[in-house]
Design an enzyme around this catalytic site. Structure first.
Site, PDB file in Angstrom:
ATOM      1  N   SER A   1     -78.136  85.732  39.007  1.00  0.00           N
ATOM      2  CA  SER A   1     -78.840  84.492  38.672  1.00  0.00           C
ATOM      3  C   SER A   1     -78.689  83.490  39.807  1.00  0.00           C
ATOM      4  O   SER A   1     -77.702  83.533  40.563  1.00  0.00           O
ATOM      5  CB  SER A   1     -78.246  83.894  37.388  1.00  0.00           C
TER       6      SER A   1
ATOM      7  N   TYR B   1     -70.518  80.669  33.651  1.00  0.00           N
ATOM      8  CA  TYR B   1     -71.615  81.587  33.956  1.00  0.00           C
ATOM      9  C   TYR B   1     -71.770  81.733  35.468  1.00  0.00           C
ATOM     10  O   TYR B   1     -71.909  82.858  35.989  1.00  0.00           O
ATOM     11  CB  TYR B   1     -72.906  81.064  33.337  1.00  0.00           C
TER      12      TYR B   1
END
Length: 262
Positions: free
Chosen positions: A149, A162
């Site tokens: 990501s 994350y």
């Protein structure tokens, strides 16, 4: 049959996809099956996997279902021996499963929230690599693909757990890819960017999902990296950049994808 499998560039190959119950994982599992691969699909929800299996079988494909909780390391460790007993090798690994984790200031993040995010997004993929590396090396052209990501850059506030998990994953896969240089195995990462997924909706609840690409739009990139002919190794491929040269651009989604890489 609802589809033809005559054009099946991955016919006879064995693929494993984690997090296959929905979103990108489900779309990729279907794409691999349509390309002729026998797909081993894993997720926590057996019901969702059975629904996926029905769709694959209706199109003439084949799948094996494995209910798997990535927080249970011993279960991941058993994957290699289990697959070896049936097929003696693995051709394609797609490490897709992941969680968003807590979106909050780091000072407010609980130990459980942080460690669970790291365990699922990073540690579980290390376990996958460890148990499946020998099987991928038994393939004539083992291919491993992981999902990262734009958050891995660490530039977004409140995304600490994350971001750390994805940054760690990128370093892990690149290191493994360097080890694989003189083998028949190749390992890469895909950054799909903003997509119409459950995770994206959870992170941005006010966003119009129709403004984002559907998960099946990124499938051709996965198939490209899964091909025995692909020699890319240790790369992070951004979907929105890749599709400018491989897929027609979609006016309805260009702006959204260009402005958000999470």
């Amino acid at each position: 049959m609802t589809e033809s499998f005559q054009d099946a560039p991955l016919r006879g190959r064995i693929a494993l996809v984690t997090g296959a119950s929905r979103g990108i994982g489900r779309a990729v599992a279907l794409g691999l099956a349509r390309a002729g691969a026998h797909v081993v699909v894993t997720a926590r929800s057996l019901g969702a996997l059975e629904s996926l299996d029905d769709e694959i079988q209706a199109a003439g494909g084949a799948a094996t279902l494995l209910q798997l909780d990535l927080l249970k390391g011993d279960r991941i460790d058993q994957l290699g021996p289990t697959l070896y007993q049936r097929w003696q090798h693995l051709d394609i690994l797609v490490g897709n499963a992941g969680i968003l984790g807590p979106l909050s200031p780091l000072g407010h993040t609980t130990e459980e929230g942080f460690l669970t995010t790291i365990d699922i997004n990073l540690n579980a993929n290390w376990r996958l690599i460890r148990t499946l590396d020998p099987l991928l090396k038994r393939s004539d052209a083992g291919r491993a693909i992981f999902v990262t990501s734009g958050a891995a850059s660490g530039k977004y506030a409140y995304w600490g757990p994350y971001a750390a998990s994805k940054a760690g994953l990128e370093a892990l896969v690149k290191s493994w890819a360097a080890e694989l240089t003189n083998t028949s195995v190749r390992a890469n990462l895909i950054n799909p960017g903003a997509m119409r997924t459950h995770m994206r909706a959870k992170a941005f609840p006010g966003e119009d999902p129709a403004s984002l690409p559907a998960p099946d739009e990124v499938v051709p990139l996965f198939l490209d990296l899964a091909s025995p002919h692909c020699e890319r190794n240790g790369e992070i491929i951004n979907f929105r950049e890749w599709r400018t040269t491989h897929r027609p651009r979609h006016a309805s989604t260009d702006n959204a994808v260009a402005n958000a890489d999470l």
